[in-house]
Design a protein around this motif. Sequence first.
Motif, PDB file in Angstrom:
ATOM      1  N   ALA A  83      -2.294  -1.195 -11.742  1.00  7.56           N
ATOM      2  CA  ALA A  83      -2.135  -0.682 -12.213  1.00  7.56           C
ATOM      3  C   ALA A  83      -2.381   0.724 -12.961  1.00  7.56           C
ATOM      4  O   ALA A  83      -1.608   2.271 -13.342  1.00  7.56           O
ATOM      5  N   GLN A  84      -3.131   1.008 -13.122  1.00 11.15           N
ATOM      6  CA  GLN A  84      -4.032   2.255 -14.122  1.00 11.15           C
ATOM      7  C   GLN A  84      -3.830   3.011 -13.136  1.00 11.15           C
ATOM      8  O   GLN A  84      -4.772   3.926 -13.719  1.00 11.15           O
ATOM      9  N   LYS A  85      -4.200   2.472 -11.993  1.00 12.73           N
ATOM     10  CA  LYS A  85      -4.538   4.124 -10.427  1.00 12.73           C
ATOM     11  C   LYS A  85      -6.026   4.199 -11.040  1.00 12.73           C
ATOM     12  O   LYS A  85      -5.909   5.274 -10.900  1.00 12.73           O
ATOM     13  N   ARG A  86      -7.119   2.744 -10.996  1.00  9.42           N
ATOM     14  CA  ARG A  86      -8.668   3.895 -11.263  1.00  9.42           C
ATOM     15  C   ARG A  86      -8.943   2.765  -9.942  1.00  9.42           C
ATOM     16  O   ARG A  86      -9.730   3.517  -9.676  1.00  9.42           O
ATOM     17  N   TRP A  87      -8.657   2.106  -9.050  1.00  8.69           N
ATOM     18  CA  TRP A  87      -8.600   1.650  -7.958  1.00  8.69           C
ATOM     19  C   TRP A  87      -8.566   1.450  -7.206  1.00  8.69           C
ATOM     20  O   TRP A  87      -7.304   1.150  -6.629  1.00  8.69           O
ATOM     21  N   LEU A  88      -8.436   3.087  -6.022  1.00 12.73           N
ATOM     22  CA  LEU A  88      -7.950   3.403  -5.027  1.00 12.73           C
ATOM     23  C   LEU A  88      -8.721   2.630  -3.744  1.00 12.73           C
ATOM     24  O   LEU A  88      -9.806   2.813  -3.368  1.00 12.73           O
ATOM     25  N   GLU A  89      -7.917   1.811  -2.694  1.00  9.87           N
ATOM     26  CA  GLU A  89      -8.409   1.844  -1.414  1.00  9.87           C
ATOM     27  C   GLU A  89      -7.860   1.820  -0.434  1.00  9.87           C
ATOM     28  O   GLU A  89      -7.014   2.643  -0.654  1.00  9.87           O
ATOM     29  N   MET A  90      -8.723   2.083   1.291  1.00 16.57           N
ATOM     30  CA  MET A  90      -8.247   3.469   1.904  1.00 16.57           C
ATOM     31  C   MET A  90      -8.144   2.704   3.112  1.00 16.57           C
ATOM     32  O   MET A  90      -8.625   1.163   2.745  1.00 16.57           O
ATOM     33  N   GLY A  91      -7.535   3.108   4.267  1.00 17.73           N
ATOM     34  CA  GLY A  91      -7.471   2.209   5.119  1.00 17.73           C
ATOM     35  C   GLY A  91      -7.160   3.075   6.422  1.00 17.73           C
ATOM     36  O   GLY A  91      -6.401   4.393   6.411  1.00 17.73           O
ATOM     37  N   ILE A  92      -7.892   2.822   7.136  1.00 15.34           N
ATOM     38  CA  ILE A  92      -6.857   3.216   8.875  1.00 15.34           C
ATOM     39  C   ILE A  92      -6.634   2.194  10.236  1.00 15.34           C
ATOM     40  O   ILE A  92      -7.058   1.591  10.014  1.00 15.34           O
ATOM     41  N   GLY A  93      -5.180   2.753  10.569  1.00 14.46           N
ATOM     42  CA  GLY A  93      -4.996   2.461  12.464  1.00 14.46           C
ATOM     43  C   GLY A  93      -5.104   3.113  13.420  1.00 14.46           C
ATOM     44  O   GLY A  93      -4.410   4.031  13.552  1.00 14.46           O
ATOM     45  N   PHE A  94      -5.628   2.642  14.713  1.00 14.96           N
ATOM     46  CA  PHE A  94      -5.860   3.068  15.624  1.00 14.96           C
ATOM     47  C   PHE A  94      -4.878   2.305  16.555  1.00 14.96           C
ATOM     48  O   PHE A  94      -5.688   1.404  16.298  1.00 14.96           O
TER      49      PHE A  94
END
Length: 181
Positions: A83-94
């Motif tokens: 909730a603090q917006k400090r831990w960003l995760e990313m992803g990708i889909g092909f």
Amino acid sequence: MYTDKELTIRPVKEKDLPRLWELIFKEENPEWKQWDAPYFPHHTKTLAAFLAKKEQWIDDDHCWLIEVNDVVVGTVSCYYEDAQKRWLEMGIGFYEGKSWGKGLGTRALILWMNHLFQTMPLVRVGLTTWSGNYRMVRVAEKLGMTMEGRMRKVRFYNGTHYDSIRMGILREEWASQYATN
């Protein structure tokens, strides 16, 4: 929009929605789902149901398209783990097998990570995958990510237990190898 030769990442526009639906929600058992968290169920949607929620896709800062030679082939995305917006995760889909194994995922994630670090006050970007998705683990390693966590045998698929893998990279690590001005 960011481009690397024939590959572009960009926000979703309304004209892209039928293609996105076709790639993600049309098929009951799409091939891509074997690699993208196959231990979670995949649900099809009708085009009408997908279009009814189009505002969730159009110009969303957290999900962009991947195009190769002007054809939509996938998405890059991100979400906050906290909730603090400090831990960003990313992803990708092909979403089509013909796009796999050509280095396109690595190139798309380089563009996406540059965008994330340039436009957000991030200290770290991470990604979570599973040990059965060896391609994603390899891409993360090529990007200079460090294995930060391995939760052993917490994913069960086709009668086999797999590990959940968390990888991440700090801003200064990214800047030392990939960042562009």
